[in-house]
Design a protein around this motif. Sequence first.
Motif, PDB file in Angstrom:
ATOM      1  N   GLU A 151      44.334  39.110  44.989  1.00 44.16           N
ATOM      2  CA  GLU A 151      42.810  38.528  44.556  1.00 44.16           C
ATOM      3  C   GLU A 151      42.212  38.462  45.941  1.00 44.16           C
ATOM      4  O   GLU A 151      42.588  37.276  46.807  1.00 44.16           O
ATOM      5  CB  GLU A 151      43.026  37.319  43.797  1.00 44.16           C
ATOM      6  CG  GLU A 151      43.478  37.470  42.433  1.00 44.16           C
ATOM      7  CD  GLU A 151      43.455  36.172  41.716  1.00 44.16           C
ATOM      8  OE1 GLU A 151      42.172  35.493  41.477  1.00 44.16           O
ATOM      9  OE2 GLU A 151      44.519  35.557  41.375  1.00 44.16           O
ATOM     10  N   PHE A 152      40.995  39.023  46.378  1.00 39.37           N
ATOM     11  CA  PHE A 152      40.386  38.955  47.477  1.00 39.37           C
ATOM     12  C   PHE A 152      38.888  38.829  47.226  1.00 39.37           C
ATOM     13  O   PHE A 152      38.077  38.741  48.103  1.00 39.37           O
ATOM     14  CB  PHE A 152      40.730  39.764  48.507  1.00 39.37           C
ATOM     15  CG  PHE A 152      40.907  41.381  48.188  1.00 39.37           C
ATOM     16  CD1 PHE A 152      39.764  42.027  48.343  1.00 39.37           C
ATOM     17  CD2 PHE A 152      41.909  42.070  47.553  1.00 39.37           C
ATOM     18  CE1 PHE A 152      39.487  43.236  47.853  1.00 39.37           C
ATOM     19  CE2 PHE A 152      41.837  43.277  47.116  1.00 39.37           C
ATOM     20  CZ  PHE A 152      40.579  43.889  47.209  1.00 39.37           C
ATOM     21  N   GLY A 153      38.486  39.430  45.929  1.00 37.75           N
ATOM     22  CA  GLY A 153      36.953  39.566  45.896  1.00 37.75           C
ATOM     23  C   GLY A 153      36.835  39.989  44.324  1.00 37.75           C
ATOM     24  O   GLY A 153      37.946  40.601  43.734  1.00 37.75           O
ATOM     25  N   TYR A 154      35.876  39.565  43.716  1.00 34.76           N
ATOM     26  CA  TYR A 154      35.597  39.811  42.355  1.00 34.76           C
ATOM     27  C   TYR A 154      34.125  40.290  42.178  1.00 34.76           C
ATOM     28  O   TYR A 154      33.103  39.911  42.586  1.00 34.76           O
ATOM     29  CB  TYR A 154      35.453  38.601  41.617  1.00 34.76           C
ATOM     30  CG  TYR A 154      36.647  37.540  41.831  1.00 34.76           C
ATOM     31  CD1 TYR A 154      38.162  37.966  41.700  1.00 34.76           C
ATOM     32  CD2 TYR A 154      36.585  36.246  42.359  1.00 34.76           C
ATOM     33  CE1 TYR A 154      39.021  37.061  41.855  1.00 34.76           C
ATOM     34  CE2 TYR A 154      37.624  35.511  42.518  1.00 34.76           C
ATOM     35  CZ  TYR A 154      38.822  35.757  42.385  1.00 34.76           C
ATOM     36  OH  TYR A 154      40.265  35.080  42.678  1.00 34.76           O
ATOM     37  N   GLU A 155      33.978  41.803  41.814  1.00 34.10           N
ATOM     38  CA  GLU A 155      32.827  42.510  41.679  1.00 34.10           C
ATOM     39  C   GLU A 155      32.195  41.724  40.660  1.00 34.10           C
ATOM     40  O   GLU A 155      32.284  41.836  39.469  1.00 34.10           O
ATOM     41  CB  GLU A 155      33.069  43.789  41.383  1.00 34.10           C
ATOM     42  CG  GLU A 155      31.771  44.685  41.499  1.00 34.10           C
ATOM     43  CD  GLU A 155      32.280  46.265  41.267  1.00 34.10           C
ATOM     44  OE1 GLU A 155      31.294  46.941  41.028  1.00 34.10           O
ATOM     45  OE2 GLU A 155      33.230  46.745  41.721  1.00 34.10           O
ATOM     46  N   VAL A 169      31.495  35.333  42.523  1.00 33.12           N
ATOM     47  CA  VAL A 169      31.548  36.916  42.516  1.00 33.12           C
ATOM     48  C   VAL A 169      31.047  37.521  43.890  1.00 33.12           C
ATOM     49  O   VAL A 169      30.366  36.533  44.815  1.00 33.12           O
ATOM     50  CB  VAL A 169      30.666  37.523  41.367  1.00 33.12           C
ATOM     51  CG1 VAL A 169      31.120  37.558  39.797  1.00 33.12           C
ATOM     52  CG2 VAL A 169      29.089  36.850  41.425  1.00 33.12           C
ATOM     53  N   GLN A 170      31.324  38.666  44.266  1.00 35.51           N
ATOM     54  CA  GLN A 170      30.449  39.594  45.328  1.00 35.51           C
ATOM     55  C   GLN A 170      30.055  40.795  45.114  1.00 35.51           C
ATOM     56  O   GLN A 170      30.409  41.325  43.744  1.00 35.51           O
ATOM     57  CB  GLN A 170      31.648  39.680  46.481  1.00 35.51           C
ATOM     58  CG  GLN A 170      32.423  38.321  47.066  1.00 35.51           C
ATOM     59  CD  GLN A 170      33.295  37.853  46.036  1.00 35.51           C
ATOM     60  OE1 GLN A 170      34.131  38.715  45.325  1.00 35.51           O
ATOM     61  NE2 GLN A 170      33.729  36.422  46.368  1.00 35.51           N
ATOM     62  N   TYR A 192      39.269  43.550  40.948  1.00 35.76           N
ATOM     63  CA  TYR A 192      38.723  42.798  40.034  1.00 35.76           C
ATOM     64  C   TYR A 192      37.480  43.132  39.921  1.00 35.76           C
ATOM     65  O   TYR A 192      36.417  43.141  40.694  1.00 35.76           O
ATOM     66  CB  TYR A 192      38.633  41.138  40.688  1.00 35.76           C
ATOM     67  CG  TYR A 192      39.985  40.543  40.236  1.00 35.76           C
ATOM     68  CD1 TYR A 192      40.243  39.401  39.166  1.00 35.76           C
ATOM     69  CD2 TYR A 192      41.323  40.889  40.893  1.00 35.76           C
ATOM     70  CE1 TYR A 192      41.227  38.811  39.035  1.00 35.76           C
ATOM     71  CE2 TYR A 192      42.188  40.307  40.578  1.00 35.76           C
ATOM     72  CZ  TYR A 192      42.550  39.125  39.750  1.00 35.76           C
ATOM     73  OH  TYR A 192      43.621  38.234  39.519  1.00 35.76           O
ATOM     74  N   TYR A 193      37.023  43.176  38.486  1.00 35.50           N
ATOM     75  CA  TYR A 193      35.592  43.333  38.189  1.00 35.50           C
ATOM     76  C   TYR A 193      35.337  42.353  36.939  1.00 35.50           C
ATOM     77  O   TYR A 193      36.075  41.850  36.124  1.00 35.50           O
ATOM     78  CB  TYR A 193      35.333  44.890  37.494  1.00 35.50           C
ATOM     79  CG  TYR A 193      34.132  45.065  36.857  1.00 35.50           C
ATOM     80  CD1 TYR A 193      32.833  44.852  37.348  1.00 35.50           C
ATOM     81  CD2 TYR A 193      33.806  45.450  35.585  1.00 35.50           C
ATOM     82  CE1 TYR A 193      31.812  44.687  36.886  1.00 35.50           C
ATOM     83  CE2 TYR A 193      32.632  45.612  34.830  1.00 35.50           C
ATOM     84  CZ  TYR A 193      31.563  45.467  35.398  1.00 35.50           C
ATOM     85  OH  TYR A 193      30.391  45.555  34.958  1.00 35.50           O
ATOM     86  N   THR A 194      34.169  41.654  37.035  1.00 37.44           N
ATOM     87  CA  THR A 194      34.042  40.437  36.197  1.00 37.44           C
ATOM     88  C   THR A 194      34.155  40.793  34.745  1.00 37.44           C
ATOM     89  O   THR A 194      34.558  39.730  33.969  1.00 37.44           O
ATOM     90  CB  THR A 194      32.695  39.790  36.578  1.00 37.44           C
ATOM     91  OG1 THR A 194      32.634  38.608  36.057  1.00 37.44           O
ATOM     92  CG2 THR A 194      31.352  40.708  36.041  1.00 37.44           C
TER      93      THR A 194
END
Length: 311
Positions: A151-155, A169-170, A192-194
Amino acid sequence: NENPIFDRFNLSYWKHYDRVIDAMYQRGITAHIMIKVYNKMVKWQAKESEEENLYFIWLIARYSAYPNVIWDFSKEANNEKDLEYKLGRFKFIRDHDPYRRLITNHDDKATYDTGVYNKILDFRSDQQHSHWHEKILSQRKQNVWPIVNVEFGYEHGPKGIDDKTYGVVQSPEEVCRRAWEICMAGGYIAYYYTYTAWDIIRPEDTPPGYAYFKYLYDFFNQTEYWLMETADELVSDGYCLRNKNKEYIVFLNEAKEFKIKLEDGTYVAQWYDIFNGKYIDAGKISGGEVEFIPPSGFNSSPIAIRIVISD
């Protein structure tokens, strides 16, 4: 579910899960199965009870034959403070899996850092939301094994930064950029995608990150990345991977000129646009200290370059 029935399984759920695991297998996608999760208000079986053992045995018997399966004791495993219990569960998985699939434990930083897991687990599974490159480099010094930043970012969704199912989110571009930082430290990644990561699932979406991560995969699949080591000291800016005397990769968070020290030889180089997967010829160069200037049009966007010894 406040009153789960632990000795009976929801067959319709598991038949769907069967289809998911098989679909991933057919498409060459790793199934990183987190057996438990500690921060989602789940009412679990009593630890080491007959019901918990049944659950673990059920999963292992049902999915261990799939070669794309990895076992992860739990998401957010740092919330489980009983180390002996966790060690016992790792052994239980080993003892019951005839195929000896890889085992890891998500986000248990303090215990990983003590070295307790070094000869017990197969790789380190973490989450890190800043200093992505530097953290992987630091963790690689602790033990010689693969490290995955799960886990390092969430689109975010298609409507922008406020289109989300979770509080953080990013942008697709920022998530991709972080992934490159991790890979350039010799680490491994997840995505990761929201609308596919939490409680709202929209499988019909095609977020930009799908393409960005494919471009990342395509790029590294052309290299012998498994033979490369970090060599950031060779470049005046950015991050560098090197397979000595054979191949170099440089990633820049911002497209700008940089210098690199190459071993003796003749090389061919190609710039790589990480957001469209296209290569741009960078010419043929000789070893020594070489300056590269990115092609026009990239402005402040990230860019990569691959430099390969010429036959």
